[in-house]
Enzyme design. Structure first.
Site, PDB file in Angstrom:
ATOM      1  N   GLU A  17       0.614 -13.133  12.301  1.00 32.38           N
ATOM      2  CA  GLU A  17       0.879 -12.038  13.244  1.00 32.38           C
ATOM      3  C   GLU A  17       0.612 -10.733  12.272  1.00 32.38           C
ATOM      4  OE1 GLU A  17       1.780 -11.661  16.420  1.00 32.38           O
ATOM      5  OE2 GLU A  17       1.406 -13.767  16.663  1.00 32.38           O
ATOM      6  N   THR A  58     -10.332  -7.112  -6.167  1.00 31.78           N
ATOM      7  CA  THR A  58     -11.420  -7.230  -6.825  1.00 31.78           C
ATOM      8  C   THR A  58     -12.212  -5.982  -6.870  1.00 31.78           C
ATOM      9  OG1 THR A  58     -12.493  -8.284  -5.185  1.00 31.78           O
ATOM     10  CG2 THR A  58     -12.083  -9.711  -6.678  1.00 31.78           C
ATOM     11  N   ILE A 105      -7.120  -4.984   6.587  1.00 31.98           N
ATOM     12  CA  ILE A 105      -6.584  -5.877   5.864  1.00 31.98           C
ATOM     13  C   ILE A 105      -7.208  -6.015   4.422  1.00 31.98           C
ATOM     14  CG2 ILE A 105      -5.953  -7.503   7.778  1.00 31.98           C
ATOM     15  CD1 ILE A 105      -8.474  -9.113   7.169  1.00 31.98           C
ATOM     16  N   ASN A 125     -10.629  -3.078  -6.927  1.00 36.70           N
ATOM     17  CA  ASN A 125      -9.551  -1.972  -7.614  1.00 36.70           C
ATOM     18  C   ASN A 125     -10.058  -1.691  -8.785  1.00 36.70           C
ATOM     19  OD1 ASN A 125      -6.369  -3.174  -6.174  1.00 36.70           O
ATOM     20  ND2 ASN A 125      -7.914  -1.719  -5.343  1.00 36.70           N
ATOM     21  N   ASP A 182       0.815  -1.057   0.141  1.00 45.30           N
ATOM     22  CA  ASP A 182      -0.170  -0.114  -0.057  1.00 45.30           C
ATOM     23  C   ASP A 182       0.786   1.160  -0.134  1.00 45.30           C
ATOM     24  OD1 ASP A 182      -2.396   1.402   0.115  1.00 45.30           O
ATOM     25  OD2 ASP A 182      -2.643   1.684   2.315  1.00 45.30           O
TER      26      ASP A 182
END
EC number: 2.5.1.-
Length: 254
Positions: free
Chosen positions: A221, A80, A209, A82, A34
Site C-alpha cells: 500500500e 545509488t 518511488i 545520490n 524525502d
C-alpha cells in the site's frame, strides 16, 4: 480453581491510545525520507541542516514504530543516484552515521532494536562502514524491531545484481533460463531475509518511488504524505497506519 492466563501484548497501550486495530498492524513499513533539503531551504539554512534534523526524526519514528509493534522498518537513507549531489552534501551524509549511530546506539539497545542494512556497502567510506558495523554488532542479539537502513541502494541495480548471480549459478549447474523462477530472483535480492513491505510511505508530497524496493513493493500500500521528513512525527505515522488499516488489500484479486 485456576485463573485463565492471558498473554499480554506489550504494544497494546499505544495501539489502543490511537485507536489502531491491534490485529492489522503492518509487519513491514518502508519509508522514503524525502524533504530534508526543502525543510532547510524554507528556513534559509544549509541543506546539511535538513539532513541533521532528518536524523532526529529517524530516532522518533523508530521509537514509535517499535512501540506500535511494527517488526521491520526500512528507511531509504541514500540512493545509488545520490552520489551526483554536491560533494559537501554527500560528504556530510556519509559522516552522519558516525555521530548519529554513536548517540543513538544506547537507545536502540534499550529498546531491543536490531540494526541492519541493505545496499552496496563496499563503496562507502571506511569510517561510515565502521560505525555501521559497530551498530550491527552491538544490536545483533536484539529481538525487537529490525531497523533496516538502505544505504547506497538502488532497486534496478539490486535486480541486475540478482540476475547476474543467478546466471552464474545456472551456468555452473548446466541449467537454462527456463529454470529461473520468481522465487529464485526473490531469494537473491538484498531483502531476501525480510517480508515484502506492507506499507510504503513517502514524505514531502512527491508521488514516486525513486528506484526504492521496486521488486518488493509490487503489492504494498502506498501513502504519499505531505509533510517534509523533518516535520514527520508520531501523529503522522499513526495516521498513515490508520489509512493503511482502512484499505482492503487484494494482492491482484477481487
Amino acid at each position: 480453581m485456576f485463573k485463565k492466563l492471558i498473554k499480554k501484548n506489550k504494544n497494546q497501550p499505544i495501539q489502543s491510545e490511537f485507536g489502531l486495530d491491534l490485529h492489522n498492524i503492518p509487519e513491514h513499513v518502508a519509508i522514503i525520507m524525502d524533504g530534508n533539503g526543502r525543510w532547510a531551504k524554507q528556513r534559509k539554512l544549509p541543506r546539511i541542516k535538513g539532513h541533521y534534523q532528518g536524523m532526529q526524526t529517524v530516532k522518533k519514528i523508530t521509537k514509535v514504530a517499535s512501540d506500535i509493534g511494527i517488526k521491520y522498518l526500512t528507511l531509504y537513507a541514500f540512493s545509488t543516484e545520490n552520489w551526483t549531489r554536491p560533494e559537501n552534501e554527500v560528504n556530510y551524509i556519509m559522516n552522519l552515521p558516525v555521530n548519529f549511530l554513536k548517540t543513538f546506539l544506547p537507545e536502540l539497545i534499550e529498546n531491543n532494536v536490531k540494526v541492519e542494512t541493505i545496499g552496496f556497502m563496499e563503496y562507502l567510506p571506511s569510517s561510515t562502514l565502521k560505525a555501521i558495523a559497530k551498530a550491527k554488532e552491538d544490536t545483533k542479539d536484539n529481538t525487537g524491531l529490525k531497523l533496516i537502513f538502505a544505504i547506497n541502494y538502488g532497486g534496478r541495480a539490486e535486480i541486475l545484481n540478482s540476475v547476474k548471480t543467478i546466471y552464474d549459478e545456472l551456468t555452473a549447474k548446466g541449467l537454462t533460463s527456463d529454470d529461473i523462477t520468481e522465487q529464485m530472483i526473490d531469494d537473491h535480492l538484498m531483502t531476501h531475509a525480510y517480508p515484502d513491505p506492507d506499507l510504503l510511505i513517502r514524505t514531502s508530497g512527491e508521488q514516486r518511488i525513486s528506484n526504492f524496493l521496486i521488486w518488493q513493493v509490487s503489492y504494498s500500500e502506498f501513502i504519499f504524505n505531505e509533510k517534509l521528513w523533518p516535520d514527520f512525527d508520531k501523529e503522522e505515522l499513526i495516521n498513515c497506519i490508520k489509512i493503511y488499516q482502512s484499505r482492503q488489500r487484494r494482492f491482484g484479486g477481487l
